[in-house]
Design an enzyme around this catalytic site. Structure first.
Site, PDB file in Angstrom:
ATOM      1  N   GLY A   1       0.839  -1.179   0.000  1.00 12.04           N
ATOM      2  CA  GLY A   1       0.000   0.000   0.000  1.00 12.04           C
ATOM      3  C   GLY A   1       0.881   1.238   0.000  1.00 12.04           C
ATOM      4  O   GLY A   1       2.115   1.134   0.102  1.00 12.04           O
ATOM      5  N   TYR A   2       0.260   2.401  -0.079  1.00 12.90           N
ATOM      6  CA  TYR A   2       1.008   3.655  -0.177  1.00 12.90           C
ATOM      7  C   TYR A   2       0.573   4.632   0.905  1.00 12.90           C
ATOM      8  O   TYR A   2      -0.615   4.937   1.044  1.00 12.90           O
ATOM      9  CB  TYR A   2       0.818   4.280  -1.566  1.00 12.90           C
ATOM     10  CG  TYR A   2       1.550   3.490  -2.610  1.00 12.90           C
ATOM     11  CD1 TYR A   2       2.844   3.824  -2.983  1.00 12.90           C
ATOM     12  CD2 TYR A   2       0.971   2.369  -3.186  1.00 12.90           C
ATOM     13  CE1 TYR A   2       3.534   3.068  -3.909  1.00 12.90           C
ATOM     14  CE2 TYR A   2       1.653   1.606  -4.111  1.00 12.90           C
ATOM     15  CZ  TYR A   2       2.943   1.962  -4.468  1.00 12.90           C
ATOM     16  OH  TYR A   2       3.629   1.202  -5.379  1.00 12.90           O
TER      17      TYR A   2
END
Length: 156
Positions: free
Chosen positions: A29-30
């Site tokens: 994820g970011y």
């Protein structure tokens, strides 16, 4: 400064489990997906990683990259506060004529997308291309993982 130089290609469906030397499941994820600096959290097999990438060169083939291994527990904590959208894929390492191609087969909203990256010493370095490589998409932002979480392959 650490510099990543790579080319990215679309890939034709192939049984990569039969020709790869290794494979690993990756979930990422970011924390930040802005082009000037992406901050990625990744669980790769049994390890966690925090990676910061800078803006790419004009060709999209090179950019600053910094990475630090963290515990899986820390990675899970950080994944819980990431921007919406998760990248889920299997990465296959496939050797071909002196290079190792990282072939990513995506799942979930990106099911059906398969891309390969190969790291290089310079942007001009020649690469022998296996028959399963298709169109080069180096620098095409829609194939960046940080963009695939926002605009998944299934929505194109």
């Amino acid at each position: 400064m650490a510099q990543e130089i790579e080319r990215k290609y679309l890939v034709q469906p192939t049984d990569f489990s039969a020709i790869s030397k290794k494979s690993v499941r990756i979930v990422q994820g970011y924390l930040s997906s802005v082009p000037e600096r992406t901050v990625r959290v990744r669980i790769k097999g049994e390890a966690g990683f925090l990676t910061i990438k800078g803006i790419g060169s004009a060709s999209g083939a090179s950019r600053y990259e910094w990475e630090k291994q963290i515990s899986v527990e820390e990675a899970k904590e950080l994944l819980a506060i990431c921007e919406p959208g998760v990248i889920d894929k299997t990465r296959y390492l496939v050797d071909f004529e002196g290079h190792t191609f990282e072939v990513d087969e995506f799942y979930g909203d990106n099911q059906g997308l398969i891309v390969a990256e190969v790291e290089l010493e310079s942007e001009e370095q020649a690469v022998a291309k296996p028959a399963w490589l298709a169109e080069e998409v180096t620098g095409d932002a829609k194939y960046y993982n940080s963009m695939l979480m926002k605009a998944p392959y299934s929505t194109w």
